[in-house]
Design a protein around this motif. Structure first.
Motif, short mmCIF file in Angstrom:
data_model
loop_
_atom_site.label_atom_id
_atom_site.label_comp_id
_atom_site.label_asym_id
_atom_site.label_seq_id
_atom_site.Cartn_x
_atom_site.Cartn_y
_atom_site.Cartn_z
N ASP A 134 0.91 -1.27 -0.06
CA ASP A 134 0.25 0.06 -0.04
C ASP A 134 0.96 1.08 -0.03
OD1 ASP A 134 -2.26 -1.53 -0.04
OD2 ASP A 134 -2.56 -1.27 1.95
N VAL A 135 2.04 1.35 0.74
CA VAL A 135 3.01 2.30 0.84
C VAL A 135 3.52 2.64 -0.72
CG1 VAL A 135 5.23 3.06 1.49
CG2 VAL A 135 3.33 1.90 3.27
N MET A 136 3.83 1.58 -1.43
CA MET A 136 4.22 1.74 -2.98
C MET A 136 3.26 2.18 -3.75
SD MET A 136 6.33 -1.92 -3.20
CE MET A 136 7.25 -2.63 -1.99
N LEU A 137 2.04 2.00 -3.45
CA LEU A 137 0.88 2.04 -4.27
C LEU A 137 0.85 3.88 -3.92
CD1 LEU A 137 -1.39 1.85 -6.17
CD2 LEU A 137 -2.78 1.08 -4.26
N GLY A 138 0.81 4.25 -2.88
CA GLY A 138 0.71 5.39 -2.48
C GLY A 138 1.58 6.56 -3.02
N GLU A 139 2.98 5.73 -3.13
CA GLU A 139 3.87 6.69 -3.72
C GLU A 139 3.79 6.90 -5.17
OE1 GLU A 139 7.38 5.29 -0.49
OE2 GLU A 139 7.18 4.07 -2.45
N LYS A 140 3.29 5.80 -5.58
CA LYS A 140 3.05 5.83 -7.26
C LYS A 140 1.99 6.83 -7.46
CE LYS A 140 5.65 2.55 -9.09
NZ LYS A 140 6.47 2.98 -10.29
N ILE A 141 0.96 6.88 -6.88
CA ILE A 141 -0.20 7.98 -7.12
C ILE A 141 0.33 9.23 -6.69
CG2 ILE A 141 -2.43 8.67 -6.19
CD1 ILE A 141 -3.06 5.73 -5.49
N ALA A 142 1.11 9.57 -5.78
CA ALA A 142 1.67 10.81 -5.45
C ALA A 142 2.52 11.14 -6.57
CB ALA A 142 2.50 11.02 -4.20
N GLU A 143 3.41 10.17 -7.21
CA GLU A 143 4.26 10.48 -8.30
C GLU A 143 3.52 10.85 -9.40
OE1 GLU A 143 7.34 7.86 -11.10
OE2 GLU A 143 6.91 7.07 -8.94
#
Length: 256
Positions: A61-70
């Protein structure tokens, strides 16, 4: 009299202002930061791990959040809190979205909006090794004490099997209760159940089949239409190019 009318009008305007819902992409880009709420006790989706000598929040979920922010062109900030507090934090504007292994259900759909699913899995039942032969079907769980995470979709599943359900804020705590013989079984998502079976020597994933799926989606404030559509596009792209699968595999390796 005029003063009274003026005060009533001001209160009404204030109420209208407070009732405004939704978060836009423009709002987030103006702030320059995407605020994401999660509960950091759900490996491999979100959990803390020592990385280069520092306790770090990691997981799928942390990786997904980072991708969305990016993709939105902003920084990301994660707010760790009890799972049961996440919907309230989203509704009150403390966070812009929740990515925390959360599954839509009727109650939550009345409170917030959800993206498309980014993960679909199954639920599993943990028991102590010594009781693996004793608990083989859901019928065997009738009237025994079952543990679940507070506010999780597994709680109503447990309540359909027994009247004796114990809820705790963290998954770690409830599995510890199982290990210490304070509950007889624990219902969790299949992937996290497997991680805890590896972590606790006296705990195993049972052969019991739960007729339900764990479907995870990003939770967003009501009426965040544009943001929800963008999140859906990001999820779709990450699925299509295989990135989501690679992220999950990496998160499971970190959890191990």
């Amino acid at each position: 009299m005029k003063k009274v009318l003026l005060m009533i009008m001001l209160v009404f305007i204030g109420m209208v202002g407070c009732s405004k819902q939704g978060v836009s992409i423009e709002d987030i880009q103006k702030e320059g930061t995407l605020l994401i709420g999660l509960s950091g006790d759900y490996p491999p989706f979100e959990f803390y791990k020592m990385v280069d000598g520092k306790e770090t929040l990691v997981g799928f979920d942390v990786m997904l959040g980072e991708k969305i922010a990016e993709e939105l062109g902003v920084e990301v900030k994660f707010k760790n809190m009890d799972f049961n507090s996440l919907i309230g934090a989203l509704q009150s504007g403390q966070v812009d979205m929740v990515i925390s292994g959360m599954s839509p259900n009727e109650e939550r759909l009345n409170q917030v909006d959800f993206s498309d699913f980014y993960y679909t899995g199954e639920n599993a039942v943990l028991v102590r090794k010594e009781d693996a032969d004793r608990y083989q079907t859901t019928e065997d769980l009738k009237d025994v004490k079952i543990g679940t995470q507070l506010g999780s979709i597994q709680t109503p599943i447990a309540q359909s099997l027994t009247t004796n359900v114990k809820e705790l804020a963290s998954t770690q705590s409830i599995v510890l209760e199982l290990s210490n013989e304070n509950v007889e079984a624990v219902i969790l998502g299949n992937d996290i159940a497997a991680r805890y079976a590896e972590q606790f020597d006296n705990v195993v994933v049972s052969d019991i089949k739960i007729e339900s799926e764990e479907k995870m989606a990003v939770a967003l404030p009501k009426e965040s239409t544009e943001l929800t559509e963008q999140v859906n596009k990001i999820i779709s792209t990450l699925k299509a190019d295989g990135t989501l699968g690679k992220m999950l595999e990496e998160a499971m390796q970190l959890a191990n």
